[in-house]
Design an enzyme around this catalytic site. Structure first.
Site, PDB file in Angstrom:
ATOM      1  N   SER A   7      37.097  89.863  46.584  1.00  0.00           N
ATOM      2  CA  SER A   7      37.081  90.271  48.005  1.00  0.00           C
ATOM      3  C   SER A   7      38.397  90.934  48.399  1.00  0.00           C
ATOM      4  CB  SER A   7      36.860  89.036  48.893  1.00  0.00           C
ATOM      5  OG  SER A   7      35.605  88.485  48.639  1.00  0.00           O
ATOM      6  N   ARG A  43      39.278  94.989  49.518  1.00  0.00           N
ATOM      7  CA  ARG A  43      39.963  95.259  50.794  1.00  0.00           C
ATOM      8  C   ARG A  43      41.308  95.936  50.581  1.00  0.00           C
ATOM      9  NH1 ARG A  43      36.268  91.397  51.259  1.00  0.00           N
ATOM     10  NH2 ARG A  43      35.445  90.719  53.267  1.00  0.00           N
ATOM     11  N   GLY A  73      27.500  94.795  47.142  1.00  0.00           N
ATOM     12  CA  GLY A  73      27.213  94.638  48.570  1.00  0.00           C
ATOM     13  C   GLY A  73      28.473  94.790  49.406  1.00  0.00           C
ATOM     14  N   SER A 117      28.736  86.014  57.830  1.00  0.00           N
ATOM     15  CA  SER A 117      28.936  86.938  56.710  1.00  0.00           C
ATOM     16  C   SER A 117      30.232  87.712  56.903  1.00  0.00           C
ATOM     17  CB  SER A 117      27.765  87.924  56.627  1.00  0.00           C
ATOM     18  OG  SER A 117      28.140  89.053  55.867  1.00  0.00           O
ATOM     19  N   GLN A 120      31.085  90.149  55.150  1.00  0.00           N
ATOM     20  CA  GLN A 120      30.818  91.577  54.977  1.00  0.00           C
ATOM     21  C   GLN A 120      30.415  92.202  56.309  1.00  0.00           C
ATOM     22  OE1 GLN A 120      28.054  91.934  51.708  1.00  0.00           O
ATOM     23  NE2 GLN A 120      29.529  91.139  50.236  1.00  0.00           N
ATOM     24  N   ASP A 138      29.262  81.730  47.175  1.00  0.00           N
ATOM     25  CA  ASP A 138      29.048  82.251  45.813  1.00  0.00           C
ATOM     26  C   ASP A 138      29.093  81.142  44.761  1.00  0.00           C
ATOM     27  OD1 ASP A 138      28.779  84.805  46.843  1.00  0.00           O
ATOM     28  OD2 ASP A 138      30.895  85.294  46.578  1.00  0.00           O
ATOM     29  N   LYS A 186      21.276  87.536  47.713  1.00  0.00           N
ATOM     30  CA  LYS A 186      22.465  87.967  46.967  1.00  0.00           C
ATOM     31  C   LYS A 186      22.033  88.985  45.900  1.00  0.00           C
ATOM     32  CE  LYS A 186      25.487  85.749  49.304  1.00  0.00           C
ATOM     33  NZ  LYS A 186      26.487  86.533  50.055  1.00  0.00           N
ATOM     34  N   ARG A 246      19.066  83.769  44.368  1.00  0.00           N
ATOM     35  CA  ARG A 246      19.776  82.756  43.573  1.00  0.00           C
ATOM     36  C   ARG A 246      19.146  81.368  43.670  1.00  0.00           C
ATOM     37  NH1 ARG A 246      25.956  85.090  44.362  1.00  0.00           N
ATOM     38  NH2 ARG A 246      25.688  86.793  42.873  1.00  0.00           N
ATOM     39  N   ARG A 288      26.669  86.116  38.586  1.00  0.00           N
ATOM     40  CA  ARG A 288      26.929  84.682  38.806  1.00  0.00           C
ATOM     41  C   ARG A 288      25.869  83.822  38.113  1.00  0.00           C
ATOM     42  NH1 ARG A 288      31.640  85.095  41.133  1.00  0.00           N
ATOM     43  NH2 ARG A 288      31.862  86.475  42.922  1.00  0.00           N
TER      44      ARG A 288
HETATM   45  C1  S3P Z   1      32.066  88.802  50.380  1.00  0.00           C
HETATM   46  C2  S3P Z   1      31.350  88.035  51.256  1.00  0.00           C
HETATM   47  C3  S3P Z   1      30.195  87.212  50.859  1.00  0.00           C
HETATM   48  C4  S3P Z   1      30.180  86.958  49.361  1.00  0.00           C
HETATM   49  C5  S3P Z   1      30.433  88.205  48.569  1.00  0.00           C
HETATM   50  C6  S3P Z   1      31.790  88.802  48.930  1.00  0.00           C
HETATM   51  C7  S3P Z   1      33.161  89.641  50.894  1.00  0.00           C
HETATM   52  O1  S3P Z   1      29.004  87.891  51.205  1.00  0.00           O
HETATM   53  O2  S3P Z   1      28.941  86.392  48.977  1.00  0.00           O
HETATM   54  O3  S3P Z   1      30.427  87.917  47.174  1.00  0.00           O
HETATM   55  O4  S3P Z   1      34.000  90.116  50.087  1.00  0.00           O
HETATM   56  O5  S3P Z   1      33.221  89.842  52.114  1.00  0.00           O
HETATM   57  P1  S3P Z   1      28.372  87.777  52.686  1.00  0.00           P
HETATM   58  O6  S3P Z   1      29.324  88.390  53.632  1.00  0.00           O
HETATM   59  O7  S3P Z   1      27.092  88.555  52.596  1.00  0.00           O
HETATM   60  O8  S3P Z   1      28.148  86.324  52.923  1.00  0.00           O
END
Ligand code: S3P
Length: 436
Positions: free
Chosen positions: A24, A28, A97, A170, A172, A318, A345, A349, A391
């Protein structure tokens, strides 16, 4: 490329692991430094397929990133908040994602056309969750199947301030709204039902952005510029997780995992391990790259069942599939609830956990929002298919390293988050050897 790897249980397990940089934070560090005023070096960046997808999208938007093959050091030449330019082609987010959702927020603020797509898995994952708030801010953003799926088409610019209440916890979604908020004409507030990982907020604050956080809410004001953020990425707790679970369940284990990010929005698994009676020492707490970091030692443990629900779910999202393995070694029913997100995911999962561990002898019942493991269960080696989900591949390998007989894991995706995983397994004498 699909390969099959053999894994088996060693008698005794004593090893020290250095897990790769946090996924993550790596994404970023590229995205935010791309729009900073100047250059920044990112050290210990995760060199994985997902993070490479983010780098490729940014390069297509005119950002120079010096990141040689097989290197964990990237130099990002920031172009400032308004320095991106239209890509000549579709932006390919691969399996990631995080790339697609964060880039949607960033591109909603750019006065040009962008098209985002990805692999078969990513094109089935829910995108309405970012399309809705970004449209609410005034973005012209559309997706396939009535604005729910990628490919996404964005003609950015002209964004307004907003208050958005996200129905899902979330990071994200939150990060997409905050990135768009950098380009809005007024403050943007995003609230979520439970707190999700806060790396975007920490990094934006360190880059000089005015950002306020309260219970499950973040408010951002449009900055005039962002300062570059040189960073040394801490180790990923999601990549430490397989080792933590292995050490707690194995009958004779002591595993040291160095330099792990222990940001409280990410440490749900440590709380679950604690509730289950696992022996985990957290030592040398320190700060690195604006994040709390520590060394972890996990030892053979007598585990008891637990219930996982509520605020811990996004803090361990995760890692929840691995909790099913803990449940196999615990007395009683281990329940994962309130985790319907597991179904959307890189693969479903819940289905994957039940299929993989079920084929190895675990007694698991799926729920709409999680699963129940009726422990203890005896795991026996089997041939299991990770179904293209990184995973799930690691879950199968760790189950194999705890099972009687040999397990064969058919996989093609651990390079998404932990490219050295099989090498680290081999170094710890767990097999990890290609079968054919
Ligand atoms: C992530 C947020 C999570 C996580 C993903 C990475 C991120 O997803 O499952 O592996 O870097 O912001 P969600 O925001 O969909 O929960």
């Amino acid at each position: 490329m699909t390969t099959t790897v053999r894994v088996s249980r060693p008698e005794r397990l004593r090893t020290k692991v250095r897990v790769p940089g946090d996924k993550s934070i790596s994404h970023r560090s590229l995205i935010l430094n791309a729009i900073a005023d100047g250059d920044a070096v990112v050290e210990r960046i995760l060199d994985s397929d997902d993070v490479r997808s983010t780098a490729a999208c940014l390069r297509a938007l005119g950002v120079a990133i010096d990141w040689p093959e097989a290197s964990d050091r990237a130099l990002v030449h920031g172009r400032g908040l308004r320095g991106l330019c239209e890509s000549a082609d579709v932006l390919d987010c691969g399996n990631s994602g995080t790339t697609m959702r964060l880039m949607s927020g960033l591109l909603a603020g750019q006065p040009f056309l962008s098209i985002l797509s990805g692999d078969d898995s990513l094109r089935t994952r829910p995108m309405g969750r970012v399309i809705t708030p970004l449209q609410q801010m005034g973005a012209h953003l559309h997706g396939r199947k009535s604005d729910t799926l990628a490919p996404l088409v964005i003609r950015g610019g002209g964004l307004h301030g907003t208050r958005y209440e996200s129905p899902v916890a979330s990071a994200q979604v939150k990060s997409a709204v905050l990135l768009a908020g950098l380009y809005a004409d007024g403050p943007v507030t995003v609230t979520e039902p439970e707190a999700s990982r806060d790396h975007t907020e920490r990094m934006l604050a360190a880059m000089g952005c005015h950002i306020e956080t309260a219970a499950h809410a973040v408010r951002i004001e449009q900055p005039s510029r962002l300062s570059p953020l040189p960073i040394r990425v801490p180790g990923d707790i999601s990549s430490a997780a397989p080792w933590l679970v292995l050490g707690a369940c194995h009958p004779d284990a002591e595993i040291v995992i160095e330099n792990v990010n222990v940001n409280p929005t990410r440490t749900g698994l440590l709380d679950i391990l604690d509730a289950m009676g696992a022996s985990v020492d957290i030592s040398e707490p320190r700060m690195a790259g604006g994040e709390p970091v520590a060394d972890l030692v996990v030892r053979t443990s007598d585990l008891r069942a637990t219930r996982v629900d509520g605020g811990v779910v996004p803090r361990a999202i995760d890692e929840l599939p691995l909790v099913a393995i803990l449940g196999c070694f615990a007395q009683g029913d281990t329940v994962i609830a309130g985790a319907a997100e597991l179904r959307v995911k890189e693969s479903d999962r819940v289905e994957a956990v039940v299929r993989v561990l079920g084929s190895m002898g675990a007694d698991i019942t799926p729920r709409d929002d999680g699963f129940v493991v009726h422990g203890p269960c005896r795991l026996t080696g089997a041939t299991v298919d990770a179904g293209g989900d990184h995973r799930v591949g690691m879950l199968a390998a760790i189950a194999g390293a705890l099972a009687t007989d040999t397990t064969e894991v058919v996989h093609d995706a651990v390079g998404v988050s932990y490219p050295r995983f099989w090498d680290d397994l081999r170094d710890a004498s767990l097999g990890g050897v290609a079968a054919r």
